[in-house]
Design a protein around this motif. Sequence first.
Motif, mmCIF file in Angstrom:
data_model
loop_
_atom_site.group_PDB
_atom_site.id
_atom_site.type_symbol
_atom_site.label_atom_id
_atom_site.label_comp_id
_atom_site.label_asym_id
_atom_site.label_seq_id
_atom_site.Cartn_x
_atom_site.Cartn_y
_atom_site.Cartn_z
ATOM 1 N N ALA A 78 -31.225 18.059 5.187
ATOM 2 C CA ALA A 78 -30.100 17.150 5.437
ATOM 3 C C ALA A 78 -29.556 16.514 4.159
ATOM 4 C CB ALA A 78 -30.535 16.057 6.408
ATOM 5 N N TYR A 79 -30.115 16.842 2.999
ATOM 6 C CA TYR A 79 -29.747 16.149 1.767
ATOM 7 C C TYR A 79 -28.320 16.487 1.336
ATOM 8 C CZ TYR A 79 -30.054 14.274 -2.941
ATOM 9 O OH TYR A 79 -29.833 13.542 -4.080
ATOM 10 N N VAL A 80 -27.592 15.457 0.900
ATOM 11 C CA VAL A 80 -26.204 15.602 0.450
ATOM 12 C C VAL A 80 -26.173 15.420 -1.068
ATOM 13 C CG1 VAL A 80 -23.852 14.722 0.658
ATOM 14 C CG2 VAL A 80 -25.385 14.670 2.645
ATOM 15 N N THR A 81 -26.060 16.515 -1.784
ATOM 16 C CA THR A 81 -26.112 16.477 -3.246
ATOM 17 C C THR A 81 -25.002 15.620 -3.830
ATOM 18 O OG1 THR A 81 -27.044 18.715 -3.209
ATOM 19 C CG2 THR A 81 -26.208 17.903 -5.321
ATOM 20 N N GLU A 82 -23.825 15.647 -3.219
ATOM 21 C CA GLU A 82 -22.682 14.907 -3.761
ATOM 22 C C GLU A 82 -22.926 13.407 -3.852
ATOM 23 O OE1 GLU A 82 -21.310 18.688 -1.863
ATOM 24 O OE2 GLU A 82 -22.635 17.037 -1.305
ATOM 25 N N ALA A 83 -23.872 12.907 -3.049
ATOM 26 C CA ALA A 83 -24.149 11.467 -3.059
ATOM 27 C C ALA A 83 -24.713 11.001 -4.390
ATOM 28 C CB ALA A 83 -25.117 11.114 -1.929
ATOM 29 N N GLU A 84 -25.293 11.909 -5.164
ATOM 30 C CA GLU A 84 -25.879 11.533 -6.443
ATOM 31 C C GLU A 84 -24.848 10.971 -7.410
ATOM 32 O OE1 GLU A 84 -28.174 14.709 -8.069
ATOM 33 O OE2 GLU A 84 -29.385 14.980 -6.257
ATOM 34 N N GLY A 93 -34.610 7.470 2.114
ATOM 35 C CA GLY A 93 -35.018 7.165 0.757
ATOM 36 C C GLY A 93 -35.775 8.296 0.096
ATOM 37 N N ASP A 94 -35.753 8.290 -1.232
ATOM 38 C CA ASP A 94 -36.501 9.233 -2.050
ATOM 39 C C ASP A 94 -37.355 8.416 -3.007
ATOM 40 O OD1 ASP A 94 -37.418 11.009 -4.037
ATOM 41 O OD2 ASP A 94 -35.681 12.324 -3.782
ATOM 42 N N ARG A 95 -38.652 8.305 -2.718
ATOM 43 C CA ARG A 95 -39.520 7.453 -3.526
ATOM 44 C C ARG A 95 -39.740 8.024 -4.919
ATOM 45 N NH1 ARG A 95 -44.219 4.374 -0.055
ATOM 46 N NH2 ARG A 95 -42.890 3.610 1.632
ATOM 47 N N GLU A 96 -39.664 9.336 -5.062
ATOM 48 C CA GLU A 96 -39.842 9.923 -6.394
ATOM 49 C C GLU A 96 -38.691 9.518 -7.318
ATOM 50 O OE1 GLU A 96 -42.461 11.601 -7.508
ATOM 51 O OE2 GLU A 96 -43.456 11.346 -5.569
ATOM 52 N N LYS A 97 -37.467 9.641 -6.822
ATOM 53 C CA LYS A 97 -36.302 9.254 -7.614
ATOM 54 C C LYS A 97 -36.072 7.742 -7.605
ATOM 55 C CE LYS A 97 -33.740 13.567 -6.829
ATOM 56 N NZ LYS A 97 -32.503 14.162 -6.242
ATOM 57 N N GLY A 98 -36.605 7.075 -6.584
ATOM 58 C CA GLY A 98 -36.394 5.641 -6.474
ATOM 59 C C GLY A 98 -35.019 5.289 -5.951
ATOM 60 N N ILE A 99 -34.556 6.016 -4.945
ATOM 61 C CA ILE A 99 -33.205 5.801 -4.415
ATOM 62 C C ILE A 99 -33.254 5.702 -2.899
ATOM 63 C CG2 ILE A 99 -30.913 6.828 -4.095
ATOM 64 C CD1 ILE A 99 -31.240 8.108 -6.845
ATOM 65 N N TRP A 100 -32.614 4.658 -2.373
ATOM 66 C CA TRP A 100 -32.358 4.537 -0.941
ATOM 67 C C TRP A 100 -30.855 4.638 -0.726
ATOM 68 C CZ3 TRP A 100 -36.349 0.884 -2.485
ATOM 69 C CH2 TRP A 100 -37.609 1.157 -1.928
ATOM 70 N N ASP A 101 -30.432 5.632 0.032
ATOM 71 C CA ASP A 101 -28.994 5.838 0.238
ATOM 72 C C ASP A 101 -28.779 6.582 1.546
ATOM 73 O OD1 ASP A 101 -26.270 6.196 0.060
ATOM 74 O OD2 ASP A 101 -26.381 7.781 -1.462
ATOM 75 N N ASN A 102 -28.196 5.893 2.528
ATOM 76 C CA ASN A 102 -27.975 6.534 3.825
ATOM 77 C C ASN A 102 -26.872 7.584 3.780
ATOM 78 O OD1 ASN A 102 -26.130 4.475 3.385
ATOM 79 N ND2 ASN A 102 -25.910 3.985 5.549
ATOM 80 N N GLN A 103 -26.050 7.598 2.714
ATOM 81 C CA GLN A 103 -25.025 8.629 2.576
ATOM 82 C C GLN A 103 -25.595 9.927 2.008
ATOM 83 O OE1 GLN A 103 -21.901 7.891 3.762
ATOM 84 N NE2 GLN A 103 -22.888 5.978 4.360
ATOM 85 N N ALA A 104 -26.858 9.882 1.578
ATOM 86 C CA ALA A 104 -27.475 11.060 0.964
ATOM 87 C C ALA A 104 -28.150 11.965 1.976
ATOM 88 C CB ALA A 104 -28.479 10.619 -0.097
ATOM 89 N N TYR A 105 -28.122 11.588 3.257
ATOM 90 C CA TYR A 105 -28.783 12.393 4.290
ATOM 91 C C TYR A 105 -27.843 12.541 5.483
ATOM 92 C CZ TYR A 105 -32.788 11.323 1.382
ATOM 93 O OH TYR A 105 -33.631 11.201 0.311
ATOM 94 N N ASP A 106 -27.517 13.764 5.811
ATOM 95 C CA ASP A 106 -26.589 14.043 6.911
ATOM 96 C C ASP A 106 -27.334 14.796 8.012
ATOM 97 O OD1 ASP A 106 -24.502 14.523 8.577
ATOM 98 O OD2 ASP A 106 -23.331 15.734 7.169
ATOM 99 N N TYR A 107 -28.094 14.051 8.792
ATOM 100 C CA TYR A 107 -28.869 14.655 9.877
ATOM 101 C C TYR A 107 -27.964 15.093 11.023
ATOM 102 C CZ TYR A 107 -32.740 12.418 7.410
ATOM 103 O OH TYR A 107 -33.637 12.029 6.452
ATOM 104 N N GLU A 108 -26.854 14.419 11.182
ATOM 105 C CA GLU A 108 -25.980 14.725 12.322
ATOM 106 C C GLU A 108 -25.345 16.100 12.179
ATOM 107 O OE1 GLU A 108 -23.374 11.576 13.387
ATOM 108 O OE2 GLU A 108 -25.016 10.139 13.660
ATOM 109 N N THR A 109 -24.924 16.451 10.951
ATOM 110 C CA THR A 109 -24.381 17.797 10.740
ATOM 111 C C THR A 109 -25.477 18.841 10.828
ATOM 112 O OG1 THR A 109 -22.589 16.963 9.340
ATOM 113 C CG2 THR A 109 -23.189 19.284 9.089
ATOM 114 N N ALA A 110 -26.633 18.526 10.262
ATOM 115 C CA ALA A 110 -27.739 19.494 10.268
ATOM 116 C C ALA A 110 -28.174 19.839 11.679
ATOM 117 C CB ALA A 110 -28.912 18.939 9.471
ATOM 118 N N PHE A 111 -28.243 18.841 12.540
ATOM 119 C CA PHE A 111 -28.786 19.075 13.883
ATOM 120 C C PHE A 111 -27.746 18.950 14.992
ATOM 121 C CE2 PHE A 111 -32.330 17.684 11.212
ATOM 122 C CZ PHE A 111 -33.150 18.789 11.357
#
Length: 441
Positions: free
Chosen positions: A38-44, A322-340
């Motif tokens: 579900a990760y959205v690369t553009e959010a970076e 969230g991504d604990r390795e990168k240290g980022i919380w961003d709800n725009q970075a995950y698109d579960y609705e399109t994926a599923f």
Amino acid sequence: MKPISLKTLENLEQSYQKDVHQKAIRRALAKTPIDQIAYVTEAELHTQFRFSIDIDTLPVTNQKASGRCWLFAGLNVVRELVAKKYGLKDFELSQNYQAFWDKFEKINYFLESMDNFLTCDSDDRTLKHLLQMGIQDGGQWDMFVSLVDKYGVVPKDQMPETYASSNTGAMNRLINIKLRKYAAEARALAKQHQLKEKDELKARVLKELYGFLCTNFGLPPKNVRFEYVTKDNQYQSTTFDSPKAFFDHIGINLHDYASIIHSPTEDKPYLRSYTIAYLGNVIDGKPIIHLNLPMERLKALVINQLSDKEIVWFGADVSRDGDREKGIWDNQAYDYETAFQMSFSMTKAQKLDYLQGAMNHAMVITGVNLIDGQANKWKIENSWGSEKGQKGYYLMSGTWFDENTYQAVIHKKYLTDIELKAYESEPIVLKPWDPMGSLAK
């Protein structure tokens, strides 16, 4: 209630088999975690660690395998003031010292609370809640204030971490067994009208658990030797008669700060103050008071304090997006609705009312990026060590912050007269299990 028929199952399978999109996702999930699908690369593009307001702070701390985030965050606020006063480049206050007294006070709070449930039904909901909770590592800002008021603070080298203080699970389990055992025995004694024996039992359990804490945490110091080297390499050493005297010398009044929450649920009108029944540690300490305000106002207050170069203690739900390795919380970075191909969205009020969202972690806000006066990302000092994120610092996107932040502690000087009056009004008492008390779990 209607059972699932074989015909229904047949129709569901036929419909699914025709879904080419889900077929592709199913094959990808065989070797790939859901979050990556579900990760959205553009959010970076919007989550780079650059901020228009960025307060320099001391190196991050590490709560390790414990739930002491609220204590770490509170002590991180205080240590910045100590470092500024004495010109220090590296300094920590003892989280172990604070946790010792928090545990001891919570034990006493539980024992005393049981006096209110000696004769009630065994399935009383509040009794069951208190027994289920027992004592935990978590807490609230006002509970931190109560501890500092009564016990002061000490430098970390005066009471360093032990294995048990950094890994609290086994210790907590044994304490809670002992407390539940007390509850059972105290209720049995009360039924036999043996109240003197019940009080003797209470005193004995308190004594036993005080010793248990000393064995796990070590003995708390009675005085403080504050030894340090300044930024310009000047050695200094000062002795204080007590941890309370040391804190008083620092010269900060924690009662100047107010807890602001954002809870957009029907049961909590804005511009009202709230407290939570049976939530606390120090009996007769500072009451837990929350002033409920709209999110835009909460953010404005946080920005005002950051603009004056003062960091902000806050509580959020960090369990999602969230991504604990990168240290980022961003709800725009995950698109579960399109994926599923189905909706997962809930309002913030729905998440609170239906147990999908609640505070579970406290940290410190040290920066924000403003575009046309609006915050699009926040810089966070966490207490999970320096190995994750950006040397232990994390980023929260503006939209994630709005959806998942529930509390911030703000100096009262930033409140309007109307807000201050509302904060100081008689609080509405919420149920012990209200989500605004969840940080104490």
